[in-house]
Design an enzyme around this catalytic site. Structure first.
Site, PDB file in Angstrom:
ATOM      1  N   ASN A 110      34.873  -7.584   3.704  1.00  0.00           N
ATOM      2  CA  ASN A 110      34.315  -8.072   2.438  1.00  0.00           C
ATOM      3  C   ASN A 110      33.374  -9.258   2.637  1.00  0.00           C
ATOM      4  O   ASN A 110      32.289  -9.305   2.063  1.00  0.00           O
ATOM      5  CB  ASN A 110      35.444  -8.456   1.477  1.00  0.00           C
ATOM      6  N   HIS A 156      -6.296  -6.740 -28.118  1.00  0.00           N
ATOM      7  CA  HIS A 156      -6.076  -5.398 -28.707  1.00  0.00           C
ATOM      8  C   HIS A 156      -6.958  -4.338 -28.045  1.00  0.00           C
ATOM      9  O   HIS A 156      -7.307  -3.337 -28.674  1.00  0.00           O
ATOM     10  CB  HIS A 156      -6.363  -5.403 -30.215  1.00  0.00           C
ATOM     11  N   SER A 277      -9.358  16.003  -6.694  1.00  0.00           N
ATOM     12  CA  SER A 277      -8.614  17.025  -7.414  1.00  0.00           C
ATOM     13  C   SER A 277      -8.732  18.341  -6.656  1.00  0.00           C
ATOM     14  O   SER A 277      -9.758  18.617  -6.034  1.00  0.00           O
ATOM     15  CB  SER A 277      -9.195  17.175  -8.825  1.00  0.00           C
ATOM     16  N   LYS A 283     -14.016  15.022  -9.291  1.00  0.00           N
ATOM     17  CA  LYS A 283     -13.030  13.984  -9.555  1.00  0.00           C
ATOM     18  C   LYS A 283     -12.834  13.011  -8.407  1.00  0.00           C
ATOM     19  O   LYS A 283     -12.835  13.373  -7.244  1.00  0.00           O
ATOM     20  CB  LYS A 283     -11.670  14.620  -9.860  1.00  0.00           C
ATOM     21  N   GLU A 290      -2.241   4.235 -10.230  1.00  0.00           N
ATOM     22  CA  GLU A 290      -1.290   4.969 -11.071  1.00  0.00           C
ATOM     23  C   GLU A 290       0.109   4.975 -10.449  1.00  0.00           C
ATOM     24  O   GLU A 290       1.117   4.823 -11.135  1.00  0.00           O
ATOM     25  CB  GLU A 290      -1.775   6.404 -11.296  1.00  0.00           C
ATOM     26  N   GLN A 322      29.472  -1.533  -3.295  1.00  0.00           N
ATOM     27  CA  GLN A 322      28.734  -0.813  -2.256  1.00  0.00           C
ATOM     28  C   GLN A 322      27.450  -0.203  -2.840  1.00  0.00           C
ATOM     29  O   GLN A 322      26.498   0.049  -2.111  1.00  0.00           O
ATOM     30  CB  GLN A 322      29.637   0.280  -1.680  1.00  0.00           C
TER      31      GLN A 322
HETATM   32  N1  ARG Z   1      30.713  -0.539   2.783  1.00  0.00           N
HETATM   33  C1  ARG Z   1      31.326  -1.585   2.042  1.00  0.00           C
HETATM   34  C2  ARG Z   1      30.325  -2.181   1.074  1.00  0.00           C
HETATM   35  O1  ARG Z   1      29.189  -1.919   1.229  1.00  0.00           O
HETATM   36  C3  ARG Z   1      31.820  -2.637   2.991  1.00  0.00           C
HETATM   37  C4  ARG Z   1      32.997  -3.405   2.507  1.00  0.00           C
HETATM   38  C5  ARG Z   1      34.219  -2.597   2.563  1.00  0.00           C
HETATM   39  N2  ARG Z   1      35.349  -3.321   2.161  1.00  0.00           N
HETATM   40  C6  ARG Z   1      36.415  -2.706   1.699  1.00  0.00           C
HETATM   41  N3  ARG Z   1      37.393  -3.432   1.354  1.00  0.00           N
HETATM   42  N4  ARG Z   1      36.452  -1.415   1.585  1.00  0.00           N
HETATM   43  O2  ARG Z   1      30.663  -2.860   0.141  1.00  0.00           O
END
Ligand code: ARG
Length: 459
Positions: A110, A156, A277, A283, A290, A322
């Site tokens: 994490n 405008h 085109s 063209k 665009e 994720q």
């Molecule tokens: N692939 C996960 C993400 O992008 C990584 C973290 C995963 N952590 C977990 N507790 N499953 O967030």
């Protein structure tokens, strides 16, 4: 299937579940950042004595080896791993043995993924700033070259008052200067290191978070471990800033398309930035403008997507997060491409100065100045407005521009008019007399160009 967490499970993950959950197909984009973060983490573990110096050195060496081999193309990032973190760790263990198993001490995926994504986007913020700078240099050049390129200014989409091309481009200069500054602000706010937050509640190991922050060029560590792993504000800010960049590019593209049209012919796009085109041989289409306009929706979509993803997530980390990756990567790549191509398009386009000037002369863009002439000769503004309104109507009925009227015709409508009216409403006068700061007059424009010059020197 290769994952880091099989211990407490009695069954294999279902293949569909595995595929749905895996992120290696897109998070391999930040393998460099993942390895860089791990090197900092291992170095810190060695410095604090959580692992030995020798172990740390061995891990760092192993990680550098993986980095070199991936860069050299001799090690392929295999999609049999769940994510880039698992790939790097498993490869390390494979290469250096049990010492590799110590890398993840005091760390969670994490805080690891929060770090990787921050490192990746931090680099991209710098890259986008570089591209905006290139664009600003082009705009600056166009401004300096076109102080007397007259064109109508519009409200405008109706001709309003005459301006110069320098002044019109100057408006975009201001927008992109703000965009540049916004990116700098984001950088400053995001530049704190989440590593060491663990899964959500820090760790009992005596990690030195100041050290890892320093090794990774952050201003310092983040201050709340739950926020550290679940903060995606910096991505939302970046997506918002990129949406604004796209909105500016899209408005400018719209003008390029109008100016390049057969009816306007104010500019001509270079052949290298136009397309043809398949059926209509005559063209020459402004596809790049665009596409830039069109891709804006994609970047807005990413912003709304992430805002929506984040709005119902309880603290701290949840797998929803994720989802931040693919859309952010796509938005970054899209914006970088748009800025670079837009810059190429406007630096190669040709200006039809004659057409711009002719357009500014037809369409009563000097009507306000004619009214001001009366005011300067003692007529109250509201009366002057009415007189010039009648004058314009007369011109329309007789198919004439204001400055094509004879003095007798002028006097017929108001005796206040004299010979000096012609000078007062000439295109040059209309522009050159407007010299309050921010206006299109050359004196005012030169001041702004000087300010811009300094801005560009300092970025
Ligand atoms: N692939 C996960 C993400 O992008 C990584 C973290 C995963 N952590 C977990 N507790 N499953 O967030």
């Amino acid at each position: 299937m290769a994952q880091l967490w099989g211990g407490r499970f009695t069954k294999e993950t279902d293949q569909l579940v595995y595929n749905f959950n895996a992120s290696i197909s897109f998070d391999q984009k930040f393998y460099r950042q993942d390895i860089r973060g791990s090197i900092a983490h291992a170095t810190m573990l060695g410095e604090t004595g959580i692992i030995t110096k020798e172990e740390a050195d061995k891990i760092v060496e192993g990680l550098n080896g993986i980095l070199n081999d991936v860069e050299a193309g001799t090690l392929e990032i295999s999609s049999k791993y769940e994510d880039i973190h698992s790939f790097v760790e498993a490869t390390l263990i494979d290469r250096i043995g049990d010492t590799g198993k110590k890398l993840h001490t005091g760390r969670s995926r994490n805080d690891q993924v929060a770090l990787d994504m921050k490192l990746y986007t931090r680099d991209e913020v710098v890259a986008i700033k570089g591209l905006i700078k290139e664009l600003l240099l082009t705009l600056h050049k166009l401004m300096k070259e076109n102080l007397d390129t007259y064109m109508p200014g519009f409200t405008h989409l109706q001709k309003a008052q005459p301006v110069t091309f320098a002044h019109h481009v100057g408006a975009y200069m201001e927008m992109f200067k703000r965009d540049y500054d916004r990116l700098s602000d984001i950088y400053d706010r995001m530049n704190y290191c989440p590593l060491g937050a663990g899964a959500l509640a820090g760790t009992t190991y005596p990690l030195d978070r100041e050290l890892t922050a320093k090794l990774l060029d952050f201003y310092g560590p983040t201050l709340n471990s739950m926020d550290s792993v679940s903060d995606r504000d910096y991505l939302i800010e970046l997506l918002s800033a990129m949406s604004t960049i796209c909105m500016h590019l899209s408005r400018f593209s719209e003008e390029i398309i109008i100016w390049n049209s057969n009816e306007y012919q104010f500019i001509e796009l270079d052949d290298s930035y136009s397309t043809g085109s398949s059926i209509m041989p005559q063209k020459k289409n402004p596809d790049i403008a665009e596409l830039v306009r069109g891709k804006t929706g994609r970047v807005y979509g990413a912003l709304i997507s992430l805002l929506t993803t984040m709005k119902g997530i309880p603290l701290a980390y949840n797998k929803d997060m994720q989802e931040d990756k693919e859309l952010t990567f796509d938005a970054i790549d899209t914006v970088k491409g748009c800025i670079a191509l837009f810059n190429g398009m406007i630096s190669t386009m040709r200006l039809n100065k004659e057409n711009m000037k002719a357009s500014a002369m037809n369409g009563f863009t000097n009507a306000t100045d004619a009214a001001d002439y009366l005011v300067k000769n003692g007529v109250p503004f509201r009366d002057a407005h009415g007189i010039i309104g009648r004058l314009v109507l007369y011109c329309i009925d007789n198919n004439k521009a204001i400055d094509e009227l004879t003095l007798d015709e002028f006097k017929e409508i108001s005796p206040v008019f004299n010979e000096d009216i012609y000078d007062a409403i000439s295109l040059e006068t209309c522009v050159e007399k407007r010299n309050t700061i921010g206006a299109p007059g050359p004196e005012a424009m030169k001041q702004v160009i000087e300010i811009n010059e300094k801005f560009l020197e300092n970025i």
